[in-house]
Write a protein that holds these residues in place. Structure first.
Motif, PDB file in Angstrom:
ATOM      1  N   TYR A 119       0.854  -1.195   0.000  1.00 27.37           N
ATOM      2  CA  TYR A 119       0.000   0.000   0.000  1.00 27.37           C
ATOM      3  C   TYR A 119       0.885   1.238   0.000  1.00 27.37           C
ATOM      4  O   TYR A 119       1.711   1.424   0.888  1.00 27.37           O
ATOM      5  CB  TYR A 119      -0.872  -0.010   1.257  1.00 27.37           C
ATOM      6  CG  TYR A 119      -1.990   1.019   1.273  1.00 27.37           C
ATOM      7  CD1 TYR A 119      -3.322   0.620   1.188  1.00 27.37           C
ATOM      8  CD2 TYR A 119      -1.733   2.378   1.392  1.00 27.37           C
ATOM      9  CE1 TYR A 119      -4.353   1.560   1.206  1.00 27.37           C
ATOM     10  CE2 TYR A 119      -2.753   3.312   1.411  1.00 27.37           C
ATOM     11  CZ  TYR A 119      -4.057   2.893   1.326  1.00 27.37           C
ATOM     12  OH  TYR A 119      -5.094   3.815   1.349  1.00 27.37           O
ATOM     13  N   ARG A 165      -2.828   7.264  -3.553  1.00 25.12           N
ATOM     14  CA  ARG A 165      -2.928   5.975  -2.866  1.00 25.12           C
ATOM     15  C   ARG A 165      -2.992   4.863  -3.906  1.00 25.12           C
ATOM     16  O   ARG A 165      -3.910   4.838  -4.730  1.00 25.12           O
ATOM     17  CB  ARG A 165      -4.201   5.899  -2.012  1.00 25.12           C
ATOM     18  CG  ARG A 165      -4.200   6.882  -0.861  1.00 25.12           C
ATOM     19  CD  ARG A 165      -5.524   6.891  -0.147  1.00 25.12           C
ATOM     20  NE  ARG A 165      -5.555   7.896   0.892  1.00 25.12           N
ATOM     21  CZ  ARG A 165      -5.205   7.683   2.163  1.00 25.12           C
ATOM     22  NH1 ARG A 165      -4.824   6.491   2.563  1.00 25.12           N
ATOM     23  NH2 ARG A 165      -5.259   8.665   3.039  1.00 25.12           N
ATOM     24  N   MET A 172      -7.246  -0.979   4.576  1.00 24.85           N
ATOM     25  CA  MET A 172      -6.756   0.149   5.379  1.00 24.85           C
ATOM     26  C   MET A 172      -7.442   0.088   6.740  1.00 24.85           C
ATOM     27  O   MET A 172      -8.656  -0.085   6.820  1.00 24.85           O
ATOM     28  CB  MET A 172      -7.094   1.444   4.628  1.00 24.85           C
ATOM     29  CG  MET A 172      -6.976   2.728   5.403  1.00 24.85           C
ATOM     30  SD  MET A 172      -5.407   2.966   6.243  1.00 24.85           S
ATOM     31  CE  MET A 172      -4.248   3.073   4.893  1.00 24.85           C
ATOM     32  N   HIS A 175      -9.839   4.089  11.040  1.00 26.00           N
ATOM     33  CA  HIS A 175      -9.272   5.323  11.609  1.00 26.00           C
ATOM     34  C   HIS A 175     -10.213   6.473  11.340  1.00 26.00           C
ATOM     35  O   HIS A 175     -11.135   6.359  10.536  1.00 26.00           O
ATOM     36  CB  HIS A 175      -7.900   5.616  10.989  1.00 26.00           C
ATOM     37  CG  HIS A 175      -7.978   5.984   9.531  1.00 26.00           C
ATOM     38  ND1 HIS A 175      -8.148   5.056   8.524  1.00 26.00           N
ATOM     39  CD2 HIS A 175      -7.947   7.180   8.893  1.00 26.00           C
ATOM     40  CE1 HIS A 175      -8.192   5.654   7.352  1.00 26.00           C
ATOM     41  NE2 HIS A 175      -8.084   6.951   7.554  1.00 26.00           N
ATOM     42  N   ASP A 177     -10.132  10.794  10.499  1.00 28.04           N
ATOM     43  CA  ASP A 177      -9.311  11.951  10.165  1.00 28.04           C
ATOM     44  C   ASP A 177     -10.013  13.192  10.693  1.00 28.04           C
ATOM     45  O   ASP A 177     -11.243  13.250  10.729  1.00 28.04           O
ATOM     46  CB  ASP A 177      -9.128  12.059   8.640  1.00 28.04           C
ATOM     47  CG  ASP A 177      -8.443  10.821   8.072  1.00 28.04           C
ATOM     48  OD1 ASP A 177      -7.284  10.557   8.436  1.00 28.04           O
ATOM     49  OD2 ASP A 177      -9.092  10.089   7.292  1.00 28.04           O
ATOM     50  N   ASN A 181     -12.756  15.166   3.836  1.00 26.74           N
ATOM     51  CA  ASN A 181     -12.017  14.444   2.803  1.00 26.74           C
ATOM     52  C   ASN A 181     -12.916  14.162   1.600  1.00 26.74           C
ATOM     53  O   ASN A 181     -14.091  13.804   1.773  1.00 26.74           O
ATOM     54  CB  ASN A 181     -11.570  13.123   3.462  1.00 26.74           C
ATOM     55  CG  ASN A 181     -10.706  12.234   2.603  1.00 26.74           C
ATOM     56  OD1 ASN A 181     -10.391  12.573   1.472  1.00 26.74           O
ATOM     57  ND2 ASN A 181     -10.330  11.092   3.149  1.00 26.74           N
ATOM     58  N   LEU A 183     -12.560  11.466  -1.368  1.00 30.30           N
ATOM     59  CA  LEU A 183     -11.747  10.329  -1.812  1.00 30.30           C
ATOM     60  C   LEU A 183     -12.128  10.027  -3.260  1.00 30.30           C
ATOM     61  O   LEU A 183     -13.258   9.601  -3.529  1.00 30.30           O
ATOM     62  CB  LEU A 183     -12.019   9.133  -0.894  1.00 30.30           C
ATOM     63  CG  LEU A 183     -11.410   7.785  -1.266  1.00 30.30           C
ATOM     64  CD1 LEU A 183      -9.885   7.863  -1.392  1.00 30.30           C
ATOM     65  CD2 LEU A 183     -11.782   6.727  -0.214  1.00 30.30           C
ATOM     66  N   LYS A 190     -13.738  -0.168  -4.771  1.00 30.86           N
ATOM     67  CA  LYS A 190     -13.376  -0.226  -3.360  1.00 30.86           C
ATOM     68  C   LYS A 190     -14.632  -0.160  -2.504  1.00 30.86           C
ATOM     69  O   LYS A 190     -15.604   0.503  -2.850  1.00 30.86           O
ATOM     70  CB  LYS A 190     -12.486   0.970  -3.055  1.00 30.86           C
ATOM     71  CG  LYS A 190     -11.921   0.999  -1.681  1.00 30.86           C
ATOM     72  CD  LYS A 190     -11.087   2.238  -1.466  1.00 30.86           C
ATOM     73  CE  LYS A 190      -9.807   2.217  -2.279  1.00 30.86           C
ATOM     74  NZ  LYS A 190      -9.194   3.527  -2.401  1.00 30.86           N
ATOM     75  N   HIS A 251     -13.411   5.285   9.432  1.00 29.98           N
ATOM     76  CA  HIS A 251     -13.626   4.531   8.192  1.00 29.98           C
ATOM     77  C   HIS A 251     -12.503   3.533   7.956  1.00 29.98           C
ATOM     78  O   HIS A 251     -11.380   3.691   8.448  1.00 29.98           O
ATOM     79  CB  HIS A 251     -13.782   5.461   6.981  1.00 29.98           C
ATOM     80  CG  HIS A 251     -12.676   6.464   6.828  1.00 29.98           C
ATOM     81  ND1 HIS A 251     -12.607   7.630   7.566  1.00 29.98           N
ATOM     82  CD2 HIS A 251     -11.581   6.484   6.030  1.00 29.98           C
ATOM     83  CE1 HIS A 251     -11.526   8.313   7.222  1.00 29.98           C
ATOM     84  NE2 HIS A 251     -10.879   7.633   6.296  1.00 29.98           N
ATOM     85  N   ALA A 253     -11.231   0.748   4.560  1.00 36.58           N
ATOM     86  CA  ALA A 253     -11.476   0.594   3.117  1.00 36.58           C
ATOM     87  C   ALA A 253     -10.729  -0.618   2.593  1.00 36.58           C
ATOM     88  O   ALA A 253      -9.630  -0.923   3.064  1.00 36.58           O
ATOM     89  CB  ALA A 253     -10.997   1.848   2.384  1.00 36.58           C
ATOM     90  N   ASN A 264      -6.847  11.259  -2.663  1.00 37.12           N
ATOM     91  CA  ASN A 264      -7.831  11.875  -1.781  1.00 37.12           C
ATOM     92  C   ASN A 264      -7.380  13.264  -1.393  1.00 37.12           C
ATOM     93  O   ASN A 264      -6.187  13.578  -1.389  1.00 37.12           O
ATOM     94  CB  ASN A 264      -8.148  10.996  -0.571  1.00 37.12           C
ATOM     95  CG  ASN A 264      -7.159  11.164   0.535  1.00 37.12           C
ATOM     96  OD1 ASN A 264      -6.061  10.623   0.460  1.00 37.12           O
ATOM     97  ND2 ASN A 264      -7.534  11.917   1.555  1.00 37.12           N
ATOM     98  N   PHE A 266      -7.688  16.042   1.509  1.00 36.06           N
ATOM     99  CA  PHE A 266      -8.090  16.459   2.849  1.00 36.06           C
ATOM    100  C   PHE A 266      -8.259  17.972   2.834  1.00 36.06           C
ATOM    101  O   PHE A 266      -7.414  18.689   2.271  1.00 36.06           O
ATOM    102  CB  PHE A 266      -7.008  16.102   3.875  1.00 36.06           C
ATOM    103  CG  PHE A 266      -6.901  14.628   4.163  1.00 36.06           C
ATOM    104  CD1 PHE A 266      -7.961  13.938   4.753  1.00 36.06           C
ATOM    105  CD2 PHE A 266      -5.745  13.934   3.874  1.00 36.06           C
ATOM    106  CE1 PHE A 266      -7.853  12.581   5.037  1.00 36.06           C
ATOM    107  CE2 PHE A 266      -5.633  12.575   4.156  1.00 36.06           C
ATOM    108  CZ  PHE A 266      -6.697  11.904   4.736  1.00 36.06           C
TER     109      PHE A 266
HETATM  110  C1  AKG Z   1      -8.780   8.171   3.455  1.00 36.63           C
HETATM  111  O1  AKG Z   1      -8.921   8.759   2.371  1.00 36.63           O
HETATM  112  O2  AKG Z   1      -8.718   8.758   4.572  1.00 36.63           O
HETATM  113  C2  AKG Z   1      -8.680   6.736   3.460  1.00 36.63           C
HETATM  114  O3  AKG Z   1      -8.546   6.176   4.522  1.00 36.63           O
HETATM  115  C3  AKG Z   1      -8.769   6.024   2.171  1.00 36.63           C
HETATM  116  C4  AKG Z   1      -8.322   4.618   2.284  1.00 36.63           C
HETATM  117  C5  AKG Z   1      -8.224   3.973   0.951  1.00 36.63           C
HETATM  118  O4  AKG Z   1      -8.817   4.464   0.004  1.00 36.63           O
HETATM  119  O5  AKG Z   1      -7.515   2.977   0.856  1.00 36.63           O
END
Ligand code: AKG
Length: 333
Positions: A119, A165, A172, A175, A177, A181, A183, A190, A251, A253, A264, A266
């Motif tokens: 990853y 990513r 993933m 967690h 944030d 965001n 994404l 996904k 979240h 993923a 993504n 932020f």
């Molecule tokens: C994020 O964008 O904060 C993610 O955790 C995305 C995780 C992913 O797409 O693998």
């Protein structure tokens, strides 16, 4: 909170997933998909703070052009990237069941395509532990193929960072944030599972940690876990779709068919003064009131140190109950 905007915009088809119900199973909610046509609608969704998938946005030619061979050629097969490499399908930040490895980009992307558990979450090339990453600075060779359309002007104006990513079939970890965001899924499908901030107490987060070891994908299929008291929101991302992840929604993923490529973004959704001052490379440093609150908790605990354990235990519990009451009343208001 009462939503003041049209349900068709923010709450479209926010229905239980058909097979999501069973004894002791969580109540799964499908994240709705809408066509985002203007900046105002984005702002309404941001204010509603519910996850939603946007389709039909022009995010540039990347959805066609970013084949593995193109990425290799453009980025350079021999250029170095630091990636997570794991033996387990489910990466766990708390248990650190992965290692950070410096790989050449070509062999890395080949490994992801072959189904290895790798990853890449890009970091700033110049100062990885100091500056947030931005694809335009860190991967300029491919960044022109990706753009944020004008419907997402708010994101651009309040940008924190834009990680690239790329992953093989790995999950993933769960967690949250602190930054909001979007994404943007570019290659591969996904599945993302998200939980409302009010359910953080059921998700196995230890004090002060923004990630949890909870195996959401397995727990969702099993009855009688702590998830039976939660409402996981399930989003399936197709290439070219964009998932809005509101701030503080936990979240996790996982790609559904092998490899995944995403970018993504932020961005800040709170008043600037609320964020902790100083460095926040990942967009998940807790707000300053929480950082201060944790120091206050330490002080409170210390002030009971010279009392017998049964007395301090009693009063610490009473204080915790008082805080819980306040938290519940605030979440419900
Ligand atoms: C994020 O964008 O904060 C993610 O955790 C995305 C995780 C992913 O797409 O693998």
């Amino acid at each position: 909170p009462t939503l003041t905007v049209s349900n068709t915009v923010v709450n479209a088809n926010r229905e239980p997933v058909a097979n999501g119900h069973g004894p002791g199973l969580p109540h799964v909610v499908r994240v709705p998909t809408i066509q985002l046509t203007d900046q105002d609608t984005f702002k309404k969704n941001l204010d509603a703070a519910l996850p939603i998938i946007f389709t039909d946005l022009s995010i540039g030619p990347c959805t066609d052009s970013w084949t593995n061979s193109y990425l290799k050629e453009a980025i350079g097969a021999e250029s170095k990237v630091v990636v997570h490499s794991s033996k387990d399908e489910k990466m766990d930040f708390q248990k650190k069941n992965f290692s950070y490895e410096t790989r050449e980009f070509g062999p890395f992307i080949d490994a992801a395509e072959r189904g290895e558990k790798v990853y890449l979450r890009s970091l700033s090339k110049g100062a990885p532990s100091e500056r947030p990453t931005n694809i335009y600075e860190d991967f300029p060779e491919i960044a022109q193929d990706f753009r944020l359309p004008e419907e997402l002007a708010y994101v651009v104006a309040n940008m924190h960072s834009m990680p690239l990513r790329i992953s093989g079939p790995v999950t993933m970890w769960l967690h949250y944030d602190v930054m909001a965001n979007v994404l943007c899924q570019i290659k591969g499908r996904k599945k993302v599972i998200l939980f409302p901030p009010s359910e953080v107490g059921h998700l196995g987060f230890e004090a002060g940690a923004s990630s949890s070891s909870l195996d959401v994908f397995s727990s969702m299929a099993a009855g009688g876990t702590s998830l039976s008291r939660t409402h996981p929101h399930e989003a399936i991302l197709e290439p070219g779709t964009v998932l809005f992840i509101p701030s503080l929604w936990a979240h996790t993923a996982a790609p559904t068919d092998g490899m995944s490529v995403a970018v993504n973004c932020f961005f800040k959704s709170l008043d600037d003064r609320k964020y902790a001052a100083g460095r926040d490379v990942y967009g998940n440093r807790d707000i300053s009131a929480y950082e201060k609150g944790r120091r206050d908790v330490q002080r409170i605990v210390k002030s009971f140190e010279d009392s017998p354990p049964n007395v301090s235990g009693f009063y610490l519990q009473r204080l915790a109950m008082e805080l819980m009451d306040k938290a519940k009343a605030t979440s419900a208001s």
